[in-house]
Scaffold this motif. Structure first.
Motif, PDB file in Angstrom:
ATOM      1  N   SER A 259      23.953  42.542  35.211  1.00 32.03           N
ATOM      2  CA  SER A 259      24.834  43.388  34.397  1.00 32.03           C
ATOM      3  C   SER A 259      24.690  44.855  34.772  1.00 32.03           C
ATOM      4  O   SER A 259      25.659  45.616  34.729  1.00 32.03           O
ATOM      5  CB  SER A 259      24.546  43.177  32.904  1.00 32.03           C
ATOM      6  OG  SER A 259      23.285  43.710  32.540  1.00 32.03           O
ATOM      7  N   GLU A 262      26.640  45.288  37.964  1.00 31.06           N
ATOM      8  CA  GLU A 262      28.069  45.240  37.635  1.00 31.06           C
ATOM      9  C   GLU A 262      28.529  46.578  37.067  1.00 31.06           C
ATOM     10  O   GLU A 262      29.593  47.098  37.430  1.00 31.06           O
ATOM     11  CB  GLU A 262      28.334  44.114  36.637  1.00 31.06           C
ATOM     12  CG  GLU A 262      29.783  43.972  36.215  1.00 31.06           C
ATOM     13  CD  GLU A 262      29.956  42.939  35.127  1.00 31.06           C
ATOM     14  OE1 GLU A 262      30.727  43.198  34.165  1.00 31.06           O
ATOM     15  OE2 GLU A 262      29.318  41.869  35.217  1.00 31.06           O
ATOM     16  N   ASN A 304      30.247  34.420  35.373  1.00 32.17           N
ATOM     17  CA  ASN A 304      29.969  35.756  35.914  1.00 32.17           C
ATOM     18  C   ASN A 304      30.238  35.852  37.415  1.00 32.17           C
ATOM     19  O   ASN A 304      30.476  36.947  37.931  1.00 32.17           O
ATOM     20  CB  ASN A 304      28.536  36.170  35.591  1.00 32.17           C
ATOM     21  CG  ASN A 304      28.372  36.549  34.126  1.00 32.17           C
ATOM     22  OD1 ASN A 304      29.306  37.045  33.500  1.00 32.17           O
ATOM     23  ND2 ASN A 304      27.196  36.312  33.576  1.00 32.17           N
ATOM     24  N   VAL A 307      33.703  36.756  37.340  1.00 30.68           N
ATOM     25  CA  VAL A 307      33.838  38.141  36.858  1.00 30.68           C
ATOM     26  C   VAL A 307      33.591  39.139  37.977  1.00 30.68           C
ATOM     27  O   VAL A 307      34.378  40.079  38.176  1.00 30.68           O
ATOM     28  CB  VAL A 307      32.861  38.412  35.687  1.00 30.68           C
ATOM     29  CG1 VAL A 307      32.812  39.899  35.358  1.00 30.68           C
ATOM     30  CG2 VAL A 307      33.271  37.616  34.462  1.00 30.68           C
ATOM     31  N   ASN A 308      32.493  38.956  38.699  1.00 29.66           N
ATOM     32  CA  ASN A 308      32.163  39.921  39.746  1.00 29.66           C
ATOM     33  C   ASN A 308      33.187  39.922  40.874  1.00 29.66           C
ATOM     34  O   ASN A 308      33.496  40.972  41.432  1.00 29.66           O
ATOM     35  CB  ASN A 308      30.755  39.644  40.274  1.00 29.66           C
ATOM     36  CG  ASN A 308      29.677  40.143  39.338  1.00 29.66           C
ATOM     37  OD1 ASN A 308      29.442  41.331  39.216  1.00 29.66           O
ATOM     38  ND2 ASN A 308      29.031  39.227  38.641  1.00 29.66           N
ATOM     39  N   LEU A 311      36.351  41.722  39.250  1.00 28.08           N
ATOM     40  CA  LEU A 311      36.195  43.169  39.090  1.00 28.08           C
ATOM     41  C   LEU A 311      36.085  43.898  40.429  1.00 28.08           C
ATOM     42  O   LEU A 311      36.347  45.102  40.505  1.00 28.08           O
ATOM     43  CB  LEU A 311      34.968  43.474  38.226  1.00 28.08           C
ATOM     44  CG  LEU A 311      35.061  43.029  36.758  1.00 28.08           C
ATOM     45  CD1 LEU A 311      33.777  43.373  36.010  1.00 28.08           C
ATOM     46  CD2 LEU A 311      36.258  43.655  36.062  1.00 28.08           C
ATOM     47  N   SER A 338      33.512  38.691  25.367  1.00 35.75           N
ATOM     48  CA  SER A 338      33.065  39.354  26.592  1.00 35.75           C
ATOM     49  C   SER A 338      33.872  38.885  27.800  1.00 35.75           C
ATOM     50  O   SER A 338      34.160  39.667  28.714  1.00 35.75           O
ATOM     51  CB  SER A 338      31.572  39.096  26.818  1.00 35.75           C
ATOM     52  OG  SER A 338      31.306  37.722  27.028  1.00 35.75           O
ATOM     53  N   LYS A 339      34.283  37.618  27.814  1.00 33.96           N
ATOM     54  CA  LYS A 339      35.067  37.092  28.938  1.00 33.96           C
ATOM     55  C   LYS A 339      36.462  37.705  28.976  1.00 33.96           C
ATOM     56  O   LYS A 339      36.963  38.093  30.052  1.00 33.96           O
ATOM     57  CB  LYS A 339      35.150  35.572  28.839  1.00 33.96           C
ATOM     58  CG  LYS A 339      33.816  34.865  29.028  1.00 33.96           C
ATOM     59  CD  LYS A 339      33.888  33.397  28.646  1.00 33.96           C
ATOM     60  CE  LYS A 339      32.519  32.741  28.753  1.00 33.96           C
ATOM     61  NZ  LYS A 339      32.515  31.349  28.253  1.00 33.96           N
ATOM     62  N   ASN A 342      36.453  41.262  30.230  1.00 34.92           N
ATOM     63  CA  ASN A 342      36.459  41.370  31.687  1.00 34.92           C
ATOM     64  C   ASN A 342      37.875  41.298  32.256  1.00 34.92           C
ATOM     65  O   ASN A 342      38.224  42.028  33.193  1.00 34.92           O
ATOM     66  CB  ASN A 342      35.606  40.249  32.294  1.00 34.92           C
ATOM     67  CG  ASN A 342      34.127  40.399  31.975  1.00 34.92           C
ATOM     68  OD1 ASN A 342      33.612  41.500  31.949  1.00 34.92           O
ATOM     69  ND2 ASN A 342      33.462  39.287  31.720  1.00 34.92           N
TER      70      ASN A 342
END
Length: 470
Positions: A259, A262, A304, A307-308, A311, A338-339, A342
């Motif tokens: 995190s 990120e 995640n 996510v990465n 992003l 949180s999802k 993102n």
């Protein structure tokens, strides 16, 4: 010299006023005549239970005489914990915090009473009476401030967890004051304390501190994990347990470091940490609880990784990420928040149309504002921060697409939440976004924002004790 009234005198006055004999009053109070007579004559002190019976028999509110009881039997008198302990529990039950503060002040000149006061505080905390427990922990901590004891460290840990709330500036102060005491805790409790600290710093977006605490937690957890599984360590002594499985602190440290990367837009390094906590083949336990947590880390890692990549600009993973969110719909709403956050960050950063995503999760988004508070430090601290952030991102998305009604609705929610958690950066961002699109706001919306800004301003004037000279 000021004369201090006594409970005995109050009771004697009441009996004379009502024309009531000791026998009659004893019958009403459920006490025998001899005890009532001894109390009135001063030949016998009274217990808190007897005081409660007398108070009820006189038709007075519960705890009416507690301040007098403290004056008559505790302050400047030989301390008797058999009398004091029941009083503290009753004061906690009746929320008489000032009375507790007075008792603690009278006790804590003598360090001999610290252990007992600490025990009472622990019991009150287990009962959910945090405000009362806090006063006792603070009293013990103040008395033992030069002792460098483990009990002092535990008190500071309890004070830290109790004081953590909505106000992020206060949370930062609490975390900063507690952090030096972590090393004085026992090795197991250090892991839980470090995890709590990391989650608070994470909610405050203090990424350097998150990384520092996470690395410390990982190192300590690795050492203890090796120790526990060392074949030579078989002396039969029961192990003190952490709140979660021991391996989880190692994996969670990697999640925290991911995190941090990120947040710094280092998505490649974030992926490496994510792959690390996804690969838990080294875990030796195979019980049901372990499998539960391993599956959870695997699920977090799967999300995640999406996510990465998202992003970092790989928009092609968005459909798969949306399906992943839908497939894990049984997960709690905190995780879904949180999802979706993102997705909104990526949508605003790369100008992606996500109207269909917002439509698909419309009911979930409406629920976010009603999420209950939870004792866990992550959900208590990180989630409110995410909600304010999510509100801003979705407001930004709608306003830039001309959907002003929805945009201003979410912006107002985000602004209010930013004020509640005292996050000045979020609040200023929200006001800036409003000013940019103010011309498109209905008069009722403009009035609502103006009233909120004035309310916040007046609150700051009062809090900072400043005067308006306009």
């Amino acid at each position: 010299m000021k004369h201090t009234p006594t409970i005995r005198a109050e009771l004697d006055r009441y009996l004379q006023q009502e024309g009531m004999s000791l026998t009659q009053f004893g019958h009403i109070a459920g006490m025998n005549r001899g005890i009532v007579s001894a109390i009135v004559s001063g030949n016998k002190s009274m217990s808190v239970n007897q005081l409660d019976l007398i108070t009820e028999a006189m038709g007075l509110p519960e705890g009416h005489f507690y301040d007098l009881f403290i004056e008559n039997y505790i302050i400047d008198h030989p301390l008797n914990m058999r009398r004091i302990e029941p009083l503290l529990f009753r004061c906690a039950e009746l929320d008489k915090l000032e009375a507790i503060r007075r008792v603690v002040g009278a006790i804590m000149d003598n360090l001999l009473y610290s252990p007992k006061l600490f025990e009472i505080a622990e019991e009150l905390l287990s009962q959910g009476r945090q405000a009362a427990a806090l006063l006792l922990y603070e009293g013990v901590a103040e008395a033992e401030r030069y002792q460098h004891s483990e009990r002092l460290a535990v008190c500071q840990y309890r004070i830290f967890t109790i004081q953590i709330g909505d106000d992020q500036s206060q949370n930062l102060k609490a975390a900063t004051l507690f952090e030096p005491f972590v090393e004085r805790l026992d090795e197991i409790e250090q892991l839980d304390a470090l995890k709590d600290l990391a989650n608070v710093y994470r909610s405050l977006r203090k990424w350097d501190k998150v990384e520092e605490v996470a690395r410390t937690m990982r190192a300590k957890a690795e050492v203890h994990y090796s120790f526990v599984h060392n074949e030579k360590h078989k002396d039969g002594t029961p192990e003190k347990k952490t709140r979660g499985p021991l391996f989880g602190y190692i994996a969670y440290a990697d999640l925290l470091c991911a995190s941090v990367c990120e947040a710094r837009s280092d998505y490649e390094q974030a992926l490496q940490y994510t792959y690390a906590y996804a690969d838990l083949d080294w875990v030796k336990e195979d019980d049901e609880d372990t499998q539960y947590w391993m599956n959870l880390f695997s699920q977090w890692a799967e999300g995640n990784i999406f996510v990465n990549k998202l992003l970092s600009g790989d928009v092609s993973v968005l459909p798969d990420y949306v399906e992943y969110i839908a497939a894990t719909s049984n997960a709690n709403e905190n995780e879904k928040l949180s999802k979706l956050l993102n997705i909104m960050i990526a949508a605003n950063r790369y100008d992606i149309d996500v109207d269909d995503v917002l439509s698909r999760f419309e009911m979930d988004i409406q629920i976010f504002a009603k999420l209950p508070s939870v004792a866990d430090m992550y959900t208590q601290q990180v989630i409110p921060d995410y909600f304010a952030w999510f509100g801003f991102e979705i407001a930004y998305y709608y306003l830039h697409r001309g959907k002003y009604i929805d945009g201003f609705k979410f912006l107002m929610n985000a602004t209010v939440k930013s004020h509640i958690i005292n996050n000045e950066t979020y609040f200023i961002n929200c006001i800036g976004l409003f000013m940019r699109f103010q011309v498109h706001a209905a008069s009722t919306i403009q009035t609502e924002f103006s009233n909120l800004i004035e309310k916040v301003w007046l609150s700051n004037v009062k809090k900072n004790n400043t005067v308006n000279h306009c």
